[in-house]
Design a protein around this motif. Sequence first.
Motif, PDB file in Angstrom:
ATOM      1  N   GLY A   3     -49.781  -0.126 -14.312  1.00  0.00           N
ATOM      2  CA  GLY A   3     -48.463  -0.759 -14.357  1.00  0.00           C
ATOM      3  C   GLY A   3     -48.121  -1.393 -15.682  1.00  0.00           C
ATOM      4  O   GLY A   3     -47.373  -2.366 -15.737  1.00  0.00           O
ATOM      5  N   THR A   4     -48.652  -0.832 -16.764  1.00  0.00           N
ATOM      6  CA  THR A   4     -48.410  -1.421 -18.088  1.00  0.00           C
ATOM      7  C   THR A   4     -46.950  -1.259 -18.511  1.00  0.00           C
ATOM      8  O   THR A   4     -46.366  -0.198 -18.344  1.00  0.00           O
ATOM      9  CB  THR A   4     -49.325  -0.765 -19.147  1.00  0.00           C
ATOM     10  N   LYS A   5     -46.386  -2.346 -19.014  1.00  0.00           N
ATOM     11  CA  LYS A   5     -45.009  -2.332 -19.525  1.00  0.00           C
ATOM     12  C   LYS A   5     -44.988  -2.928 -20.924  1.00  0.00           C
ATOM     13  O   LYS A   5     -45.712  -3.888 -21.207  1.00  0.00           O
ATOM     14  CB  LYS A   5     -44.094  -3.178 -18.625  1.00  0.00           C
ATOM     15  N   ARG A   6     -44.140  -2.371 -21.766  1.00  0.00           N
ATOM     16  CA  ARG A   6     -44.017  -2.882 -23.137  1.00  0.00           C
ATOM     17  C   ARG A   6     -42.888  -3.899 -23.222  1.00  0.00           C
ATOM     18  O   ARG A   6     -41.820  -3.719 -22.635  1.00  0.00           O
ATOM     19  CB  ARG A   6     -43.757  -1.724 -24.109  1.00  0.00           C
ATOM     20  N   ALA A  81     -32.698  -6.119 -13.119  1.00  0.00           N
ATOM     21  CA  ALA A  81     -32.591  -4.668 -12.918  1.00  0.00           C
ATOM     22  C   ALA A  81     -33.970  -4.023 -12.772  1.00  0.00           C
ATOM     23  O   ALA A  81     -34.880  -4.294 -13.549  1.00  0.00           O
ATOM     24  CB  ALA A  81     -31.857  -4.033 -14.088  1.00  0.00           C
ATOM     25  N   ARG A  82     -34.089  -3.168 -11.759  1.00  0.00           N
ATOM     26  CA  ARG A  82     -35.333  -2.428 -11.524  1.00  0.00           C
ATOM     27  C   ARG A  82     -35.326  -1.187 -12.398  1.00  0.00           C
ATOM     28  O   ARG A  82     -34.421  -0.367 -12.311  1.00  0.00           O
ATOM     29  CB  ARG A  82     -35.446  -2.075 -10.041  1.00  0.00           C
ATOM     30  N   ARG A  83     -36.349  -1.097 -13.249  1.00  0.00           N
ATOM     31  CA  ARG A  83     -36.382  -0.016 -14.234  1.00  0.00           C
ATOM     32  C   ARG A  83     -36.579   1.356 -13.613  1.00  0.00           C
ATOM     33  O   ARG A  83     -36.262   2.366 -14.234  1.00  0.00           O
ATOM     34  CB  ARG A  83     -37.478  -0.253 -15.280  1.00  0.00           C
ATOM     35  N   ASP A  84     -37.104   1.397 -12.377  1.00  0.00           N
ATOM     36  CA  ASP A  84     -37.336   2.687 -11.716  1.00  0.00           C
ATOM     37  C   ASP A  84     -36.283   2.989 -10.650  1.00  0.00           C
ATOM     38  O   ASP A  84     -36.445   3.885  -9.837  1.00  0.00           O
ATOM     39  CB  ASP A  84     -38.733   2.727 -11.100  1.00  0.00           C
ATOM     40  N   ASP A 101     -37.127  -7.907 -21.174  1.00  0.00           N
ATOM     41  CA  ASP A 101     -38.489  -7.656 -20.694  1.00  0.00           C
ATOM     42  C   ASP A 101     -39.340  -8.910 -20.600  1.00  0.00           C
ATOM     43  O   ASP A 101     -40.365  -8.925 -19.935  1.00  0.00           O
ATOM     44  CB  ASP A 101     -39.205  -6.682 -21.643  1.00  0.00           C
ATOM     45  N   LEU A 102     -38.924  -9.952 -21.320  1.00  0.00           N
ATOM     46  CA  LEU A 102     -39.694 -11.200 -21.366  1.00  0.00           C
ATOM     47  C   LEU A 102     -38.719 -12.369 -21.341  1.00  0.00           C
ATOM     48  O   LEU A 102     -37.715 -12.363 -22.062  1.00  0.00           O
ATOM     49  CB  LEU A 102     -40.530 -11.248 -22.659  1.00  0.00           C
ATOM     50  N   PHE A 143     -41.090  -9.425 -11.424  1.00  0.00           N
ATOM     51  CA  PHE A 143     -42.338  -9.345 -12.190  1.00  0.00           C
ATOM     52  C   PHE A 143     -42.840  -7.919 -12.341  1.00  0.00           C
ATOM     53  O   PHE A 143     -43.638  -7.627 -13.234  1.00  0.00           O
ATOM     54  CB  PHE A 143     -43.431 -10.225 -11.544  1.00  0.00           C
ATOM     55  N   ASN A 144     -42.369  -7.027 -11.490  1.00  0.00           N
ATOM     56  CA  ASN A 144     -42.788  -5.627 -11.626  1.00  0.00           C
ATOM     57  C   ASN A 144     -42.408  -5.076 -13.005  1.00  0.00           C
ATOM     58  O   ASN A 144     -43.091  -4.210 -13.553  1.00  0.00           O
ATOM     59  CB  ASN A 144     -42.157  -4.777 -10.521  1.00  0.00           C
ATOM     60  N   ASP A 145     -41.303  -5.600 -13.556  1.00  0.00           N
ATOM     61  CA  ASP A 145     -40.798  -5.108 -14.843  1.00  0.00           C
ATOM     62  C   ASP A 145     -40.715  -6.169 -15.938  1.00  0.00           C
ATOM     63  O   ASP A 145     -40.570  -5.828 -17.111  1.00  0.00           O
ATOM     64  CB  ASP A 145     -39.382  -4.530 -14.650  1.00  0.00           C
ATOM     65  N   VAL A 146     -40.772  -7.446 -15.561  1.00  0.00           N
ATOM     66  CA  VAL A 146     -40.468  -8.527 -16.499  1.00  0.00           C
ATOM     67  C   VAL A 146     -41.617  -9.541 -16.576  1.00  0.00           C
ATOM     68  O   VAL A 146     -42.232  -9.867 -15.563  1.00  0.00           O
ATOM     69  CB  VAL A 146     -39.155  -9.247 -16.076  1.00  0.00           C
TER      70      VAL A 146
END
Length: 198
Positions: A3-6, A81-84, A101-102, A143-146
Amino acid sequence: MAGTKRIKTALVSVFHKDGLDELLAKLNAEGVKFLSTGGTQKFIESLGYECQAVEDVTTYPSILGGRVKTLHPKVFGGILARRDNEGDQAQMAKYAIPEIDLVIVDLYPFEQTVADASSSEQDIIEKIDIGGISLIRAGAKNFNDVVIVPSKAEYGVLLDILNAQGAETTREQRRMLAARAFGVSSHYDTAIHGWFVK
């Protein structure tokens, strides 16, 4: 890493600026873009980093003496917003909502203001943070994306992650910070509730 996100864009909205320098330096070195308001934006720029004003994204000024700065669909849409999710992504494109993202927040010092015997009721009320607490909850929910950094106590936590693996976080790390964020939110609301019922 699972689940790595940049981290590409960071929204920074803090009351206390102390301790932020090192974290901002590392984020800047990693190519992360900054988005902020008011005093925090000036602080970031004073360190020599570019920082886009939230008002430039929302096309709406800070109003009501600073009571409303970040509370806008373009800010909260960018966090929630959900990225997927195709529907979310289509709406972001339609309404020109940037991905955030942060989120780095340090809340208004409510408890310190209450503890100061010279504080009036109005002083205390103005230290009830609305935008900051909303940013914390939004970042933690998604938190899944942020990545959410809910207080200056967590600056070092994120800095350790950045030093170890660059501007990338795992889902487990984001979930850990989300848990801390809801702890900050719970403590803050409990303090406010305690003041109202005393």
